[in-house]
Write an enzyme that holds these catalytic residues in place. Structure first.
Site, PDB file in Angstrom:
ATOM      1  N   CYS A 162      11.053 -48.853 -32.620  1.00 45.77           N
ATOM      2  CA  CYS A 162      11.556 -48.445 -31.309  1.00 45.77           C
ATOM      3  C   CYS A 162      10.966 -49.249 -30.157  1.00 45.77           C
ATOM      4  O   CYS A 162      11.368 -49.073 -29.014  1.00 45.77           O
ATOM      5  CB  CYS A 162      11.273 -46.967 -31.083  1.00 45.77           C
ATOM      6  N   HIS A 294       9.516 -43.463 -22.269  1.00 42.73           N
ATOM      7  CA  HIS A 294      10.097 -43.552 -23.608  1.00 42.73           C
ATOM      8  C   HIS A 294      10.981 -42.317 -23.825  1.00 42.73           C
ATOM      9  O   HIS A 294      12.072 -42.431 -24.353  1.00 42.73           O
ATOM     10  CB  HIS A 294       8.976 -43.644 -24.651  1.00 42.73           C
ATOM     11  N   GLU A 305       3.612 -38.300 -24.311  1.00 39.70           N
ATOM     12  CA  GLU A 305       3.813 -39.249 -23.217  1.00 39.70           C
ATOM     13  C   GLU A 305       3.304 -38.657 -21.904  1.00 39.70           C
ATOM     14  O   GLU A 305       2.683 -39.359 -21.099  1.00 39.70           O
ATOM     15  CB  GLU A 305       5.304 -39.623 -23.112  1.00 39.70           C
ATOM     16  N   LYS A 326      17.288 -41.787 -22.019  1.00 41.53           N
ATOM     17  CA  LYS A 326      17.850 -41.470 -23.335  1.00 41.53           C
ATOM     18  C   LYS A 326      18.844 -40.300 -23.334  1.00 41.53           C
ATOM     19  O   LYS A 326      19.589 -40.140 -24.295  1.00 41.53           O
ATOM     20  CB  LYS A 326      16.720 -41.258 -24.349  1.00 41.53           C
ATOM     21  N   HIS A 331      18.869 -42.891 -28.331  1.00 46.83           N
ATOM     22  CA  HIS A 331      17.779 -43.769 -28.746  1.00 46.83           C
ATOM     23  C   HIS A 331      18.327 -44.930 -29.573  1.00 46.83           C
ATOM     24  O   HIS A 331      18.672 -44.764 -30.734  1.00 46.83           O
ATOM     25  CB  HIS A 331      16.740 -42.983 -29.548  1.00 46.83           C
ATOM     26  N   PHE A 390       7.588 -45.733 -33.995  1.00 45.20           N
ATOM     27  CA  PHE A 390       7.110 -45.267 -35.293  1.00 45.20           C
ATOM     28  C   PHE A 390       6.169 -46.321 -35.846  1.00 45.20           C
ATOM     29  O   PHE A 390       6.398 -47.525 -35.689  1.00 45.20           O
ATOM     30  CB  PHE A 390       8.283 -45.120 -36.265  1.00 45.20           C
TER      31      PHE A 390
END
Lengths: 402, 85
Positions: A162, A294, A305, A326, A331, A390
């Protein structure tokens, strides 16, 4: 050290392939998340995604060439052409030898892999298509961009799930700043929506079945997307000399690894990447007005976050406008950071913070100003964009006004 | 099928502890089970019982699966529905 500016942007997104469509959807909070089309959904429990629907490869590639390109490469080439056009960049033979091409992708040609395995295992075919390997390889998009535009300088792929697009832009930024190259074509691309990958994501139990609601207490998980965004980066000196339009200045880039868990994000790792980006930009926390988060809409990301931002920004955290794209774009994995870097540049250019779309309910554990649902015109001096992948790999970009 | 027995087997395997150390009151967090393990446990249960557990890591998670007994209860609810239908 060269100053580095953004002079061109090209996008292929679930809310359109033109910059105006893209930006107005983000500002209006108009979501590209819809019922899945063109993929059989009978066996899926998650039947929503943010797909790129108005994209016909045959209008962009000749019949002879189109078969060479997986969808993720098609997206990258179309976005790169648009970015170069937007920048008014003339690539002569001398520049072609120097220009860098850095394209991030999470997974490469997943559709090609899925198609070939369906034939092989599902339909018992004796062979697969002879171009399966060159279509699916993760560097295919970077190679096609370089061939399509005749770019012969340093060219490579970053693959950090990501954060791939953010790592790509950050690397290209450092190459220009250090004088290694005067111009770079950098961004991210992803086209991994297949029955196989959707099943795999379902198995992780983090997908939403309704929509993506970053930072909202009633969030139900992430929604997958696809697309590409490519930026033209160049030294300020060169951009000014040729009278190029400048969207924003790219000022800093920071990276870190959590080194904790493969899936669960770590606030310390995220905070270290943000700090490192601010140090790289020689910026103080008080200089930042906008955080392109994010913000995936998972419980773990959104809370982590928030903690990371509070730990880096201290008291100033309450003065930040923190929003996630998002809810609109979902995503896009390897393209997410690039689409969000494009959004951050447009936000600085228009001095407008796009909202966190689909926001419904305050979460005490995500207590920053998340700019719910309505865009905000406000002075933005500097901004950061976070990508936390990830595998615990983090990348953060810092931009300032043109 | 003895639901609690099967659930204990699955969790013992995931936590790498002898099954006879587990009771219905054993807490998953005390066994060192993390969110990633829970996802694997849910998967193993679904394979074993041929059911689908309504589990989303964003909504359900830890509270629902605090103890082995609570996991077994969640499985029984779904297995019961399957038997009734």
């Amino acid at each position: 050290m060269n100053q580095v500016v953004i002079t061109g942007i090209g996008v292929v997104s679930p809310v359109g392939c033109g910059l105006n469509e893209f930006w107005s959807a983000l500002v209006d909070g108009r979501s590209g998340i819809r019922a899945i089309e063109n993929i059989p959904t009978q066996r899926l429990s998650t039947r929503i995604a943010a797909q790129v629907l108005d994209f016909d490869p045959d209008t962009h590639f000749s019949p002879k060439r189109v078969g060479l390109l997986d969808r993720f490469s098609q997206f990258a080439v179309v976005a790169a052409r648009a970015a170069v056009r937007d920048a008014g960049l003339e690539i002569d033979e001398e520049l072609a030898l120097e220009i860098a091409t850095v394209i991030g992708t999470g997974a490469g040609g997943h559709i090609t892999i899925d198609d070939s395995y369906l034939k092989l295992y599902g339909e018992n075919a004796a062979k697969v298509h002879p171009l399966t390997i060159p279509r699916m390889m993760v560097n295919a998009a970077a190679s096609h961009v370089s061939m399509d535009l005749g770019l012969k300088g340093p060219t490579f792929t970053t693959a950090t799930a990501c954060a791939s697009g953010t790592h790509a832009i950050g690397q290209a930024f450092h190459m220009i700043r250090s004088g290694q190259t005067p111009v770079a074509i950098a961004g991210g691309t992803e086209a991994g929506l297949t029955v196989g990958t959707l099943k795999a994501w379902e198995a992780l139990r983090i997908l939403s079945n309704d929509t993506c609601r970053p930072f909202s207490k009633n969030r139900s998980g992430l929604v997958l997307g696809e697309g590409a965004a490519i930026l033209v980066l160049e030294s300020r000196e060169r951009a000014v000399a040729r009278g190029a339009p400048i969207y924003a200045e790219l000022r800093g880039f920071g990276m870190s690894a959590d080194a904790v868990d493969l899936i669960s994000p770590d606030p310390d790792g995220a905070a270290r990447a943000i700090r490192s980006a601010l140090v790289d930009a020689r910026a103080n926390v008080e200089d930042v007005d906008y955080v392109n988060a994010h913000g995936t809409g998972t419980m773990l990301n959104d809370r982590t976050e928030t903690k990371a931002l509070r730990s880096v920004f201290g008291k100033h955290a309450d003065k930040l406008a923190v929003s996630s794209n998002k809810g609109v774009l979902a995503h896009g994995l390897g393209c997410a950071g690039a689409l969000e870097a494009a959004a951050m540049a447009l936000a600085l250019h228009s001095q407008t913070v796009p909202p966190t779309a689909n926001y419904e309910e305050k979460d005490p554990e995500c207590d920053l100003d998340v700019v719910p649902n309505v865009a905000r015109q406000t002075p933005i001096r500097s901004a950061i964009s976070n990508s936390f992948a990830f595998g615990g790999l983090n990348a953060v970009l810092v931009m300032g006004r043109a | 099928m003895d639901v609690l027995y099967e659930v204990k087997q699955i969790i013992a395997k995931q936590a790498r502890v002898p099954v006879d150390q587990l009771t219905a009151d054993s807490r998953l967090d005390a066994l060192g089970i993390e969110s990633i393990d829970v996802i694997e446990i849910v998967f193993a249960i679904e394979e074993k019982f041929g059911v689908t557990l309504p589990f989303n890591a964003n909504e359900s998670a830890v509270a629902e699966f605090e103890t082995i007994g609570k996991v077994a209860d969640a499985v029984k609810a779904v297995v019961g529905k399957k038997a009734a239908s």
